[in-house]
Design a protein around this motif. Sequence first.
Motif, PDB file in Angstrom:
ATOM      1  N   ASP A  13       0.882  -1.161   0.000  1.00 52.84           N
ATOM      2  CA  ASP A  13       0.000   0.000   0.000  1.00 52.84           C
ATOM      3  C   ASP A  13       0.918   1.208   0.000  1.00 52.84           C
ATOM      4  O   ASP A  13       1.635   1.441   0.976  1.00 52.84           O
ATOM      5  N   ASP A  15       0.141   4.343   0.009  1.00 53.84           N
ATOM      6  CA  ASP A  15      -0.360   5.492   0.761  1.00 53.84           C
ATOM      7  C   ASP A  15       0.002   5.422   2.240  1.00 53.84           C
ATOM      8  O   ASP A  15       0.328   6.435   2.846  1.00 53.84           O
ATOM      9  N   GLU A  16      -0.098   4.253   2.834  1.00 52.56           N
ATOM     10  CA  GLU A  16       0.280   4.088   4.239  1.00 52.56           C
ATOM     11  C   GLU A  16       0.680   2.637   4.480  1.00 52.56           C
ATOM     12  O   GLU A  16       0.246   1.736   3.768  1.00 52.56           O
ATOM     13  N   ALA A  17       1.517   2.438   5.481  1.00 54.06           N
ATOM     14  CA  ALA A  17       2.000   1.088   5.781  1.00 54.06           C
ATOM     15  C   ALA A  17       0.845   0.233   6.296  1.00 54.06           C
ATOM     16  O   ALA A  17       0.166   0.615   7.255  1.00 54.06           O
ATOM     17  N   PRO A  18       0.609  -0.919   5.655  1.00 53.14           N
ATOM     18  CA  PRO A  18      -0.453  -1.805   6.134  1.00 53.14           C
ATOM     19  C   PRO A  18      -0.083  -2.421   7.490  1.00 53.14           C
ATOM     20  O   PRO A  18       1.090  -2.465   7.869  1.00 53.14           O
ATOM     21  N   VAL A  22       3.651  -3.045   9.495  1.00 50.88           N
ATOM     22  CA  VAL A  22       3.967  -2.420  10.781  1.00 50.88           C
ATOM     23  C   VAL A  22       4.337  -3.488  11.804  1.00 50.88           C
ATOM     24  O   VAL A  22       5.328  -3.360  12.534  1.00 50.88           O
ATOM     25  N   PRO A  40      10.513   0.965   2.958  1.00 49.30           N
ATOM     26  CA  PRO A  40       9.182   0.759   2.391  1.00 49.30           C
ATOM     27  C   PRO A  40       9.094  -0.442   1.443  1.00 49.30           C
ATOM     28  O   PRO A  40       8.012  -0.980   1.241  1.00 49.30           O
TER      29      PRO A  40
END
Length: 92
Positions: A13, A15-18, A22, A40
């Motif tokens: 993803d 747009d943001e870390a899934p 994390v 990333p």
Amino acid sequence: MRLRVEFTTEPFDLDEAPAHAVVAREVIQGAPLDTVDVGPFGNTAEGDVDAVLNAVDAMLRRSLGAGATRVSLQVNVIGEPADPADPGEADK
């Protein structure tokens, strides 16, 4: 024995870390490893054989449980602990 592990979790993803990424990062950063580099598009860690294998086991279990549908990893033997034949060790 010393090991290096490189891994990624998917799906990506941008747009943001899934959640699975994390969780994987938290497991690796919290493990008793010598070096950790998270990014990333991939993560790398090095350490003692037991520390790396225990961290990989925990990372796989927790990231799959957090929604990873694929985990790609590579494990390499990089030497023995305190082996003076390792590059850089002779300079210390």
